[in-house]
Design a protein around this motif. Structure first.
Motif, PDB file in Angstrom:
ATOM      1  N   GLY A   1       0.795  -1.215   0.000  1.00 42.25           N
ATOM      2  CA  GLY A   1       0.000   0.000   0.000  1.00 42.25           C
ATOM      3  C   GLY A   1       0.827   1.264   0.000  1.00 42.25           C
ATOM      4  O   GLY A   1       2.060   1.238  -0.007  1.00 42.25           O
ATOM      5  N   ALA A   2       0.137   2.397   0.029  1.00 43.52           N
ATOM      6  CA  ALA A   2       0.783   3.703   0.050  1.00 43.52           C
ATOM      7  C   ALA A   2       1.664   3.831   1.285  1.00 43.52           C
ATOM      8  O   ALA A   2       1.344   3.321   2.354  1.00 43.52           O
ATOM      9  CB  ALA A   2      -0.273   4.803   0.025  1.00 43.52           C
ATOM     10  N   GLY A   3       2.784   4.517   1.098  1.00 50.72           N
ATOM     11  CA  GLY A   3       3.697   4.737   2.209  1.00 50.72           C
ATOM     12  C   GLY A   3       4.666   3.610   2.461  1.00 50.72           C
ATOM     13  O   GLY A   3       5.514   3.698   3.354  1.00 50.72           O
ATOM     14  N   THR A   4       4.580   2.539   1.687  1.00 48.24           N
ATOM     15  CA  THR A   4       5.461   1.388   1.863  1.00 48.24           C
ATOM     16  C   THR A   4       6.913   1.770   1.573  1.00 48.24           C
ATOM     17  O   THR A   4       7.205   2.407   0.569  1.00 48.24           O
ATOM     18  CB  THR A   4       5.042   0.247   0.915  1.00 48.24           C
ATOM     19  OG1 THR A   4       3.781  -0.274   1.350  1.00 48.24           O
ATOM     20  CG2 THR A   4       6.063  -0.879   0.904  1.00 48.24           C
ATOM     21  N   SER A   5       7.806   1.362   2.463  1.00 46.15           N
ATOM     22  CA  SER A   5       9.233   1.533   2.224  1.00 46.15           C
ATOM     23  C   SER A   5       9.745   0.297   1.498  1.00 46.15           C
ATOM     24  O   SER A   5       9.532  -0.826   1.948  1.00 46.15           O
ATOM     25  CB  SER A   5       9.987   1.721   3.541  1.00 46.15           C
ATOM     26  OG  SER A   5       9.731   0.642   4.427  1.00 46.15           O
ATOM     27  N   LEU A   6      10.406   0.492   0.354  1.00 46.75           N
ATOM     28  CA  LEU A   6      10.790  -0.622  -0.510  1.00 46.75           C
ATOM     29  C   LEU A   6      12.250  -0.504  -0.918  1.00 46.75           C
ATOM     30  O   LEU A   6      12.701   0.561  -1.348  1.00 46.75           O
ATOM     31  CB  LEU A   6       9.902  -0.654  -1.748  1.00 46.75           C
ATOM     32  CG  LEU A   6      10.118  -1.791  -2.741  1.00 46.75           C
ATOM     33  CD1 LEU A   6       8.805  -2.196  -3.401  1.00 46.75           C
ATOM     34  CD2 LEU A   6      11.140  -1.408  -3.831  1.00 46.75           C
ATOM     35  N   LEU A   7      12.973  -1.609  -0.802  1.00 46.15           N
ATOM     36  CA  LEU A   7      14.360  -1.695  -1.234  1.00 46.15           C
ATOM     37  C   LEU A   7      14.441  -2.538  -2.495  1.00 46.15           C
ATOM     38  O   LEU A   7      13.942  -3.664  -2.525  1.00 46.15           O
ATOM     39  CB  LEU A   7      15.222  -2.340  -0.143  1.00 46.15           C
ATOM     40  CG  LEU A   7      16.677  -2.649  -0.533  1.00 46.15           C
ATOM     41  CD1 LEU A   7      17.472  -1.353  -0.710  1.00 46.15           C
ATOM     42  CD2 LEU A   7      17.333  -3.555   0.512  1.00 46.15           C
ATOM     43  N   ASP A   8      15.096  -2.001  -3.526  1.00 46.73           N
ATOM     44  CA  ASP A   8      15.463  -2.789  -4.707  1.00 46.73           C
ATOM     45  C   ASP A   8      16.875  -3.294  -4.458  1.00 46.73           C
ATOM     46  O   ASP A   8      17.855  -2.538  -4.576  1.00 46.73           O
ATOM     47  CB  ASP A   8      15.391  -1.928  -5.962  1.00 46.73           C
ATOM     48  CG  ASP A   8      15.706  -2.711  -7.232  1.00 46.73           C
ATOM     49  OD1 ASP A   8      16.049  -3.911  -7.135  1.00 46.73           O
ATOM     50  OD2 ASP A   8      15.634  -2.121  -8.327  1.00 46.73           O
ATOM     51  N   ALA A   9      16.997  -4.574  -4.103  1.00 48.08           N
ATOM     52  CA  ALA A   9      18.279  -5.158  -3.709  1.00 48.08           C
ATOM     53  C   ALA A   9      18.970  -5.753  -4.930  1.00 48.08           C
ATOM     54  O   ALA A   9      18.572  -6.806  -5.433  1.00 48.08           O
ATOM     55  CB  ALA A   9      18.065  -6.228  -2.644  1.00 48.08           C
ATOM     56  N   GLY A  10      20.003  -5.067  -5.404  1.00 46.75           N
ATOM     57  CA  GLY A  10      20.653  -5.419  -6.666  1.00 46.75           C
ATOM     58  C   GLY A  10      20.010  -4.622  -7.780  1.00 46.75           C
ATOM     59  O   GLY A  10      19.565  -5.179  -8.787  1.00 46.75           O
ATOM     60  N   CYS A  11      19.959  -3.306  -7.606  1.00 44.52           N
ATOM     61  CA  CYS A  11      19.147  -2.450  -8.488  1.00 44.52           C
ATOM     62  C   CYS A  11      19.811  -2.149  -9.819  1.00 44.52           C
ATOM     63  O   CYS A  11      19.201  -1.501 -10.677  1.00 44.52           O
ATOM     64  CB  CYS A  11      18.793  -1.151  -7.774  1.00 44.52           C
ATOM     65  SG  CYS A  11      20.220  -0.081  -7.417  1.00 44.52           S
ATOM     66  N   GLY A  12      21.065  -2.607 -10.028  1.00 41.79           N
ATOM     67  CA  GLY A  12      21.712  -2.341 -11.304  1.00 41.79           C
ATOM     68  C   GLY A  12      21.829  -0.854 -11.574  1.00 41.79           C
ATOM     69  O   GLY A  12      22.194  -0.070 -10.688  1.00 41.79           O
ATOM     70  N   THR A  13      21.490  -0.437 -12.787  1.00 38.37           N
ATOM     71  CA  THR A  13      21.598   0.970 -13.160  1.00 38.37           C
ATOM     72  C   THR A  13      20.285   1.735 -12.973  1.00 38.37           C
ATOM     73  O   THR A  13      20.122   2.828 -13.504  1.00 38.37           O
ATOM     74  CB  THR A  13      22.098   1.102 -14.606  1.00 38.37           C
ATOM     75  OG1 THR A  13      21.293   0.303 -15.477  1.00 38.37           O
ATOM     76  CG2 THR A  13      23.546   0.653 -14.724  1.00 38.37           C
ATOM     77  N   GLY A  14      19.346   1.156 -12.220  1.00 40.14           N
ATOM     78  CA  GLY A  14      18.199   1.916 -11.743  1.00 40.14           C
ATOM     79  C   GLY A  14      16.938   1.876 -12.575  1.00 40.14           C
ATOM     80  O   GLY A  14      15.991   2.622 -12.304  1.00 40.14           O
ATOM     81  N   GLY A  15      16.869   0.983 -13.560  1.00 40.58           N
ATOM     82  CA  GLY A  15      15.687   0.950 -14.414  1.00 40.58           C
ATOM     83  C   GLY A  15      14.398   0.653 -13.675  1.00 40.58           C
ATOM     84  O   GLY A  15      13.380   1.318 -13.884  1.00 40.58           O
ATOM     85  N   LEU A  16      14.416  -0.358 -12.812  1.00 41.58           N
ATOM     86  CA  LEU A  16      13.209  -0.694 -12.062  1.00 41.58           C
ATOM     87  C   LEU A  16      12.842   0.424 -11.098  1.00 41.58           C
ATOM     88  O   LEU A  16      11.659   0.793 -10.975  1.00 41.58           O
ATOM     89  CB  LEU A  16      13.404  -2.005 -11.304  1.00 41.58           C
ATOM     90  CG  LEU A  16      12.244  -2.407 -10.365  1.00 41.58           C
ATOM     91  CD1 LEU A  16      10.934  -2.544 -11.129  1.00 41.58           C
ATOM     92  CD2 LEU A  16      12.583  -3.692  -9.620  1.00 41.58           C
ATOM     93  N   LEU A  17      13.826   0.985 -10.413  1.00 42.58           N
ATOM     94  CA  LEU A  17      13.542   2.086  -9.493  1.00 42.58           C
ATOM     95  C   LEU A  17      12.892   3.257 -10.230  1.00 42.58           C
ATOM     96  O   LEU A  17      11.949   3.875  -9.722  1.00 42.58           O
ATOM     97  CB  LEU A  17      14.827   2.543  -8.805  1.00 42.58           C
ATOM     98  CG  LEU A  17      15.352   1.670  -7.673  1.00 42.58           C
ATOM     99  CD1 LEU A  17      16.725   2.177  -7.213  1.00 42.58           C
ATOM    100  CD2 LEU A  17      14.382   1.639  -6.496  1.00 42.58           C
ATOM    101  N   ALA A  18      13.393   3.580 -11.422  1.00 42.40           N
ATOM    102  CA  ALA A  18      12.826   4.688 -12.189  1.00 42.40           C
ATOM    103  C   ALA A  18      11.376   4.408 -12.567  1.00 42.40           C
ATOM    104  O   ALA A  18      10.511   5.290 -12.464  1.00 42.40           O
ATOM    105  CB  ALA A  18      13.665   4.938 -13.442  1.00 42.40           C
ATOM    106  N   ARG A  19      11.105   3.171 -12.991  1.00 42.93           N
ATOM    107  CA  ARG A  19       9.728   2.845 -13.378  1.00 42.93           C
ATOM    108  C   ARG A  19       8.815   2.784 -12.155  1.00 42.93           C
ATOM    109  O   ARG A  19       7.643   3.171 -12.221  1.00 42.93           O
ATOM    110  CB  ARG A  19       9.707   1.527 -14.154  1.00 42.93           C
ATOM    111  CG  ARG A  19      10.267   1.679 -15.566  1.00 42.93           C
ATOM    112  CD  ARG A  19       9.964   0.483 -16.454  1.00 42.93           C
ATOM    113  NE  ARG A  19      10.269   0.793 -17.843  1.00 42.93           N
ATOM    114  CZ  ARG A  19      11.339   0.351 -18.499  1.00 42.93           C
ATOM    115  NH1 ARG A  19      12.223  -0.422 -17.879  1.00 42.93           N
ATOM    116  NH2 ARG A  19      11.549   0.698 -19.755  1.00 42.93           N
ATOM    117  N   LEU A  20       9.331   2.287 -11.027  1.00 43.62           N
ATOM    118  CA  LEU A  20       8.540   2.285  -9.798  1.00 43.62           C
ATOM    119  C   LEU A  20       8.233   3.709  -9.347  1.00 43.62           C
ATOM    120  O   LEU A  20       7.112   4.003  -8.906  1.00 43.62           O
ATOM    121  CB  LEU A  20       9.294   1.546  -8.689  1.00 43.62           C
ATOM    122  CG  LEU A  20       9.132   0.040  -8.617  1.00 43.62           C
ATOM    123  CD1 LEU A  20      10.125  -0.558  -7.630  1.00 43.62           C
ATOM    124  CD2 LEU A  20       7.705  -0.332  -8.216  1.00 43.62           C
TER     125      LEU A  20
END
Length: 240
Positions: free
Chosen positions: A32-51
């Motif tokens: 839900g909203a407000g969730t703290s999320l870690l991308d573990a092994g995020c590479g060059t950040g593609g998933l983080l950018a889309r998230l």
């Protein structure tokens, strides 16, 4: 990766699949909203950018072993990205509501048991772990050597690993199923002698076709229609 992850069909499909699983269509009900999320092994950040674009309600952070990739991810996303290893996560206990790790557990430098124990330690009670893993050891190819993958998984094996690591509720399955016959044909034709990784530019028609097929598969999955095989294994687990 930095050049291709915004445009290549595989990254678009992978990231869309993970984002779907973090929503209500996920087996564990998403986050839900407000969730703290870690991308573990995020590479060059593609998933983080889309998230960041798809779920601005989340509090996002990244961890990446390679310092250059971590710097690219931080610059690309404007999010906190730390350099470190999933074998020894540099965070206090119960730091995150969710941890996502895509095609990391399979890497030669990763200790499966240490990484899973670290994910569990850093999750809050009831926290969600979401993994993507390459499927079937017999599908290992030259591409795996290029990206230093030494392990591939079945859904059954992945489920046992998570249960053995202390997760109380685990759901697993396969995706990238509709394209799997083509993947298998490609592996059989290329053998172990292929000179390049599968991470490379594809012709525009191929990008469009593969994107359309994986989009159709995600829509079917939202209706509960899944095949018992595929090119990747998804895993969702809750910390008890």
């Amino acid at each position: 990766m930095a050049t291709l992850e915004d445009s290549m069909w595989w990254y678009r499909a992978l990231h869309a699949s993970l984002i779907d699983r973090l929503g209500p269509s996920g087996a564990m009900g998403g986050v839900g909203a407000g969730t703290s999320l870690l991308d573990a092994g995020c590479g060059t950040g593609g998933l983080l950018a889309r998230l960041k674009a798809a779920r601005p309600d989340l509090s996002l952070a990244g961890l990446e072993f390679d310092a250059e990739a971590a710097a690219i991810a931080a610059a690309k996303t404007g999010l906190p990205v730390q350099t470190g290893s999933v074998n020894a996560l540099p965070y206090p206990d119960a730091s995150f509501d969710a941890v996502v790790s895509a095609d990391v557990l399979c890497h030669a430098g990763v200790d499966e048991a240490a990484a899973l124990a670290g994910f569990r330690r850093c999750l809050k009670p009831g926290g969600l772990l979401l993994l993507n893993l390459p499927a079937y050891q017999w599908m290992a190819s030259a591409h795996d050597r290029h990206v230093h993958n030494v392990r591939r998984y079945t859904a059954g094996r992945a489920r046992r690993l998570l249960l053995d690591a202390g997760f109380g509720e685990v759901a697993c399955g396969y995706w990238n199923s509709l394209l799997f016959p083509l993947m298998l044909l490609h592996r059989l034709m290329a053998g172990q002698d292929e000179a390049a990784s599968d991470v490379r530019p594809f012709p525009a028609w191929q990008e469009s076709l593969f994107t359309a097929v994986t989009t159709a598969e995600r829509r079917l999955a939202r209706l509960g229609l899944r095949l018992p095989f595929g090119g990747s294994v998804w895993v969702e687990a809750r910390k008890s």
